[in-house]
Structures are given as structure tokens and as C-alpha cells.
Write an enzyme that holds these catalytic residues in place. Sequence first.
Site, PDB file in Angstrom:
ATOM      1  CB  THR A   1      -0.921  -0.007   1.248  1.00 31.83           C
ATOM      2  OG1 THR A   1      -1.474   1.304   1.427  1.00 31.83           O
ATOM      3  CG2 THR A   1      -0.167  -0.351   2.530  1.00 31.83           C
ATOM      4  CG  ASP A   2      -1.115   4.995  -0.939  1.00 36.02           C
ATOM      5  OD1 ASP A   2      -1.602   4.436   0.059  1.00 36.02           O
ATOM      6  OD2 ASP A   2      -1.767   5.795  -1.646  1.00 36.02           O
ATOM      7  CD  GLU A   3      -2.935   3.810   4.895  1.00 30.90           C
ATOM      8  OE1 GLU A   3      -2.556   3.748   6.066  1.00 30.90           O
ATOM      9  OE2 GLU A   3      -4.140   3.827   4.573  1.00 30.90           O
TER      10      GLU A   3
ATOM     11  CE1 TYR B   1      -3.822  -2.141   6.056  1.00 25.13           C
ATOM     12  CE2 TYR B   1      -3.208   0.115   5.501  1.00 25.13           C
ATOM     13  CZ  TYR B   1      -3.519  -1.184   5.114  1.00 25.13           C
ATOM     14  OH  TYR B   1      -3.504  -1.520   3.775  1.00 25.13           O
TER      15      TYR B   1
ATOM     16  CE  LYS C   1      -0.732  -4.319   3.297  1.00 23.17           C
ATOM     17  NZ  LYS C   1      -1.157  -5.602   2.640  1.00 23.17           N
TER      18      LYS C   1
HETATM   19  P1  NAD Z   1     -10.650  -6.405   2.756  1.00 21.70           P
HETATM   20  O1  NAD Z   1     -10.624  -6.093   4.209  1.00 21.70           O
HETATM   21  O2  NAD Z   1     -11.862  -6.101   1.962  1.00 21.70           O
HETATM   22  O3  NAD Z   1     -10.343  -7.958   2.548  1.00 21.70           O
HETATM   23  C1  NAD Z   1      -9.346  -8.638   3.256  1.00 21.70           C
HETATM   24  C2  NAD Z   1      -9.597 -10.134   3.079  1.00 21.70           C
HETATM   25  O4  NAD Z   1      -8.531 -10.836   3.736  1.00 21.70           O
HETATM   26  C3  NAD Z   1     -10.909 -10.619   3.713  1.00 21.70           C
HETATM   27  O5  NAD Z   1     -11.570 -11.490   2.827  1.00 21.70           O
HETATM   28  C4  NAD Z   1     -10.457 -11.356   4.964  1.00 21.70           C
HETATM   29  O6  NAD Z   1     -11.340 -12.410   5.345  1.00 21.70           O
HETATM   30  C5  NAD Z   1      -9.101 -11.881   4.543  1.00 21.70           C
HETATM   31  N1  NAD Z   1      -8.170 -12.111   5.658  1.00 21.70           N
HETATM   32  C6  NAD Z   1      -7.844 -11.240   6.659  1.00 21.70           C
HETATM   33  N2  NAD Z   1      -6.946 -11.824   7.490  1.00 21.70           N
HETATM   34  C7  NAD Z   1      -6.695 -13.066   7.007  1.00 21.70           C
HETATM   35  C8  NAD Z   1      -5.851 -14.136   7.405  1.00 21.70           C
HETATM   36  N3  NAD Z   1      -5.088 -14.060   8.502  1.00 21.70           N
HETATM   37  N4  NAD Z   1      -5.842 -15.262   6.659  1.00 21.70           N
HETATM   38  C9  NAD Z   1      -6.619 -15.362   5.547  1.00 21.70           C
HETATM   39  N5  NAD Z   1      -7.448 -14.395   5.112  1.00 21.70           N
HETATM   40  C10 NAD Z   1      -7.475 -13.252   5.835  1.00 21.70           C
HETATM   41  O7  NAD Z   1      -9.364  -5.697   2.162  1.00 21.70           O
HETATM   42  P2  NAD Z   1      -9.116  -5.023   0.737  1.00 21.70           P
HETATM   43  O8  NAD Z   1      -9.505  -3.596   0.824  1.00 21.70           O
HETATM   44  O9  NAD Z   1      -9.674  -5.882  -0.315  1.00 21.70           O
HETATM   45  O10 NAD Z   1      -7.521  -5.065   0.697  1.00 21.70           O
HETATM   46  C11 NAD Z   1      -6.859  -6.210   0.168  1.00 21.70           C
HETATM   47  C12 NAD Z   1      -5.356  -5.989   0.246  1.00 21.70           C
HETATM   48  O11 NAD Z   1      -5.010  -4.825  -0.488  1.00 21.70           O
HETATM   49  C13 NAD Z   1      -4.832  -5.765   1.664  1.00 21.70           C
HETATM   50  O12 NAD Z   1      -3.583  -6.398   1.774  1.00 21.70           O
HETATM   51  C14 NAD Z   1      -4.675  -4.252   1.762  1.00 21.70           C
HETATM   52  O13 NAD Z   1      -3.654  -3.907   2.683  1.00 21.70           O
HETATM   53  C15 NAD Z   1      -4.259  -3.937   0.334  1.00 21.70           C
HETATM   54  N6  NAD Z   1      -4.593  -2.578  -0.148  1.00 21.70           N
HETATM   55  C16 NAD Z   1      -5.863  -2.110  -0.022  1.00 21.70           C
HETATM   56  C17 NAD Z   1      -6.192  -0.868  -0.544  1.00 21.70           C
HETATM   57  C18 NAD Z   1      -7.599  -0.305  -0.441  1.00 21.70           C
HETATM   58  O14 NAD Z   1      -7.810   0.853  -0.803  1.00 21.70           O
HETATM   59  N7  NAD Z   1      -8.580  -1.057   0.015  1.00 21.70           N
HETATM   60  C19 NAD Z   1      -5.201  -0.104  -1.192  1.00 21.70           C
HETATM   61  C20 NAD Z   1      -3.899  -0.615  -1.280  1.00 21.70           C
HETATM   62  C21 NAD Z   1      -3.613  -1.864  -0.757  1.00 21.70           C
HETATM   63  O1  DAU Z   2      -4.140   4.298   0.469  1.00 20.09           O
HETATM   64  C1  DAU Z   2      -4.339   2.931   0.555  1.00 20.09           C
HETATM   65  C2  DAU Z   2      -5.144   2.586   1.788  1.00 20.09           C
HETATM   66  O2  DAU Z   2      -6.446   3.142   1.579  1.00 20.09           O
HETATM   67  C3  DAU Z   2      -5.227   1.098   2.040  1.00 20.09           C
HETATM   68  O3  DAU Z   2      -3.951   0.600   2.323  1.00 20.09           O
HETATM   69  C4  DAU Z   2      -6.185   0.786   3.196  1.00 20.09           C
HETATM   70  O4  DAU Z   2      -6.364  -0.610   3.314  1.00 20.09           O
HETATM   71  C5  DAU Z   2      -7.539   1.425   2.880  1.00 20.09           C
HETATM   72  O5  DAU Z   2      -8.424   1.224   3.967  1.00 20.09           O
HETATM   73  C6  DAU Z   2      -7.386   2.921   2.607  1.00 20.09           C
HETATM   74  O6  DAU Z   2      -6.977   3.618   3.810  1.00 20.09           O
HETATM   75  P1  DAU Z   2      -7.556   5.073   4.193  1.00 20.09           P
HETATM   76  O7  DAU Z   2      -7.388   5.276   5.634  1.00 20.09           O
HETATM   77  O8  DAU Z   2      -7.026   6.091   3.270  1.00 20.09           O
HETATM   78  O9  DAU Z   2      -9.125   4.830   3.790  1.00 20.09           O
HETATM   79  P2  DAU Z   2     -10.478   5.244   4.532  1.00 20.09           P
HETATM   80  O10 DAU Z   2     -11.594   4.984   3.575  1.00 20.09           O
HETATM   81  O11 DAU Z   2     -10.568   4.663   5.893  1.00 20.09           O
HETATM   82  O12 DAU Z   2     -10.313   6.812   4.701  1.00 20.09           O
HETATM   83  C7  DAU Z   2     -10.139   7.640   3.549  1.00 20.09           C
HETATM   84  C8  DAU Z   2     -10.074   9.088   4.008  1.00 20.09           C
HETATM   85  O13 DAU Z   2     -11.350   9.481   4.493  1.00 20.09           O
HETATM   86  C9  DAU Z   2      -9.094   9.368   5.140  1.00 20.09           C
HETATM   87  O14 DAU Z   2      -8.553  10.656   4.942  1.00 20.09           O
HETATM   88  C10 DAU Z   2      -9.963   9.347   6.385  1.00 20.09           C
HETATM   89  C11 DAU Z   2     -11.291   9.903   5.862  1.00 20.09           C
HETATM   90  N1  DAU Z   2     -12.527   9.380   6.491  1.00 20.09           N
HETATM   91  C12 DAU Z   2     -12.676   8.046   6.619  1.00 20.09           C
HETATM   92  C13 DAU Z   2     -13.819   7.519   7.174  1.00 20.09           C
HETATM   93  C14 DAU Z   2     -14.011   6.025   7.316  1.00 20.09           C
HETATM   94  C15 DAU Z   2     -13.507  10.257   6.895  1.00 20.09           C
HETATM   95  O15 DAU Z   2     -13.363  11.490   6.763  1.00 20.09           O
HETATM   96  N2  DAU Z   2     -14.645   9.739   7.439  1.00 20.09           N
HETATM   97  C16 DAU Z   2     -14.852   8.412   7.605  1.00 20.09           C
HETATM   98  O16 DAU Z   2     -15.924   8.012   8.127  1.00 20.09           O
END
Ligand code: NAD
Ligand code: DAU
Length: 336
Positions: free
Chosen positions: A124-126, A150, A154
Site C-alpha cells: 500500500t502507499d501507506e 495498520y 503492512k
Molecule cells: P478487505 O478487508 O476487503 O479484505 C481482506 C480479506 O482478507 C478478507 O476477505 C479477509 O477475510 C481476509 N483475511 C484477513 N486476514 C486473514 C488471514 N489471517 N488469513 C486469511 N485471510 C485473511 O481488504 P481489501 O480492501 O480488499 O484489501 C486487500 C489488500 O489490499 C490488503 O492487503 C490491503 O492492505 C491492500 N490494499 C488495499 C487498498 C484499499 O484501498 N482497500 C489499497 C492498497 C492496498
Molecule cells: O491508500 C491505501 C489505503 O487506503 C489502504 O492501504 C487501506 O487498506 C484502505 O483502507 C485505505 O486507507 P484510508 O485510511 O485512506 O481509507 P479510509 O476509507 O478509511 O479513509 C479515507 C479518508 O477518508 C481518510 O482521509 C480518512 C477519511 N474518512 C474516513 C472515514 C471512514 C472520513 O473522513 N470519514 C470516515 O468516516
Amino acid sequence: MKTMLVTGGAGFIGSHFVRHILNTYEDYKVINLDKLTYAGNPENLSDVADSPRYEFVTGDICNAELVNYLMQGVDLVANFAAESHVDRSIMGAEEFMRSNALGVYTLLAAAREHEVERFLQVSTDEVYGSLEEDEDPWTEESPISPRNPYSVPKAAGDQMARAFAITYGLPVVITRASNNIGPFQYPEKRVPIYITNALDDLPLPVYGAGVAIRDHLYVTDHCEAIDLVLHQGVVGEAYNVGSENEADGLTVAKKILEYLEKPGDLIQHVADRPGHDMRYAMNATKIQSLGWKPKFDFDEAMRLTVEWYLGNEAWWRNIRESASYREYYEKQYSNR
Ligand code: NAD
Ligand code: DAU
């Protein structure tokens, strides 16, 4: 036939990736290993569940015995499994340390033992931390400097994957993506909370002044990037997956209300996220040089996402009415 182990494939991005692989490569079989935490939902893959090339296994990536058993005969691995929500990590990060760090190590060790052809770690970019408004976007050479519970594990997973490439020659590649949006995203993340709250005429909680900036990447663009890096990325390298769709919190909230024709006074400023990362932005020229470019800009990605939630009320209402979701929502938002 090639066999790909996808972990976390019942979640948001992983389920799109499983579908993408089955639809793109007729000679691929996919094993989906997922623990089915609150975020995992087999319904996300109901359209491919009966495919003879798809197998679902419920289990934990930290379970070395299971992971070693499944890794036999696997050619490619793509690890999506993780605890993914920053706000939940702030409440307590033990599961984040397990799944996001130890889980990655467990998979890497088994992949090494079974000499897999390629291992892709979804990062992730985080891991880069937080940017000021006037700073240049991160490149892959920017320092790793995660700032929340988080992103710290990661980053450990990301760097352990790199260490396996350097130390043992495991053919690892890493992707670091920005904020994904699209269908099947669990309504704890900002965009699906805002859409589903707005549809129920509930307030849209905006942390602080709503000035934090995120880059919005449509989930299918992310899956295409992962496919490309998995097959064509240089071993040992990381690739930023960013779409230059930067927007701040207020812009996102207003855009969603505009699409849904709901009033602006649904926007409600609430207490800021502790340690809020104020801006994520990446330079994605490295993956662009492999031939990737995002198909969806901010408006189009947001429009498609809003339309999907409008058309799939049963999916999100089922989650929102569950006891675990209500409990989480209450804990996260009632005293903000
Ligand atoms: P999500 O929370 O929707 O899904 C995560 C999945 O992983 C779920 O199905 C959960 O059951 C499974 N899981 C969790 N812990 C586990 C374990 N110990 N063993 C097996 N399965 C497990 O997450 P997402 O948003 O789809 O993100 C997927 C991946 O992409 C993550 O690694 C996250 O860090 C990365 N990522 C997410 C974003 C985003 O914006 N959502 C951006 C960049 C990277
Ligand atoms: O950038 C990649 C990441 O993006 C992934 O690695 C993470 O898994 C994914 O959850 C996401 O993280 P963020 O923290 O950026 O996403 P989130 O949707 O939780 O929040 C996005 C922005 O919105 C952040 O600036 C916080 C703000 N926010 C979030 C929530 C849930 C609000 O203002 N109100 C809210 O209720």
C-alpha cells in the site's frame, strides 16, 4: 494449467482479482485461501463459485501447516489477505500484527520451500507515511515511513517480501496501491459509508476539516496492474500503482451527494482520525513503463461505484444490518 494461490480473495480487491484471473486466463486454476473475517464474503464471488477452475479454502495465512499443504503444486501466489481498515487498527492492532506481518512471513517461507515461480505481495502507499501538500509524489525509492498501526505491519510484510528476494532469491514482486474504490467494498471505508449513509439520509462523517487528500483508484484498474506486475515485473522490485485521481474529503463527500441528488447539509464534520495521514500521492511512471495506465478517472470511478451500490442494496444492507457492523459503527462514530 497453472495454479495460482490467491489469499484474501473473499474480500473487496481480492474478489475482483480472482474474477479477473479466471476470466483472463483459461488455463489458470485459482485456489482462494481466506479466513472469512468480518470483511470476507463468499457472496462477492458467487458468479464464479461453480467454476471447475476455482477452489475455495477457509483458513488463516498464519497457519503454517495449512499454507505449506496448499502451496504444493502452486506456480503463482498473490497475497491480498490482511486486516485493512486504519480506524480498526487504531482501536487495537494485534490482528493487524498477525495477519499483515506474520501472515506474510508464513506465506513467503512456504513459497520458498515449494519453489514457486512468482510471489506478489499486495502492499500500500501507506508504507510511505504522509506527504505535505507541496511535496513531490512518492517514487519507489522514497523512504518507508509508516505512521499508523495498520501500515506499520503492512510495511513489515512489504519489506519481508523484499528480504526474501534479496536473501533467498525468491522471485518476489511488490505493488503499492492507492485508495481503491468500486463494487463490493465493505461499508467501513469512506466511500461506501458515504454512499450507503446518503441513501438512508444519514450524515456523512467527515474527519476534521475534510482536507486530507487521497488518490482514488478504480478496483479493476488495480487488478490489471497486479496481473501485469505478477507476470512482467522485475523480480525483487516494487511498483507504485497510483492513478493521479487526488481529491480531498469534502470533494469526495460533495461528489457522492451530487450523484445521489442528496442535500449538502448531510455533511457532518466529526473529530479527526488520530495521527491522520494528510496526503497520499505516488509517481507511477515505473508501472506505466510496463504498459499500465488506469482506465477510470475520479468522476468515472466514483460514478460507477455509486451506481453499483444503488443497484445492489441487498448486498450492503445485509452487512449494515448485521450485529457486528452495528457494534463497530456505534463504537467508531457515536462519540465523535
Ligand atoms: P478487505 O478487508 O476487503 O479484505 C481482506 C480479506 O482478507 C478478507 O476477505 C479477509 O477475510 C481476509 N483475511 C484477513 N486476514 C486473514 C488471514 N489471517 N488469513 C486469511 N485471510 C485473511 O481488504 P481489501 O480492501 O480488499 O484489501 C486487500 C489488500 O489490499 C490488503 O492487503 C490491503 O492492505 C491492500 N490494499 C488495499 C487498498 C484499499 O484501498 N482497500 C489499497 C492498497 C492496498
Ligand atoms: O491508500 C491505501 C489505503 O487506503 C489502504 O492501504 C487501506 O487498506 C484502505 O483502507 C485505505 O486507507 P484510508 O485510511 O485512506 O481509507 P479510509 O476509507 O478509511 O479513509 C479515507 C479518508 O477518508 C481518510 O482521509 C480518512 C477519511 N474518512 C474516513 C472515514 C471512514 C472520513 O473522513 N470519514 C470516515 O468516516
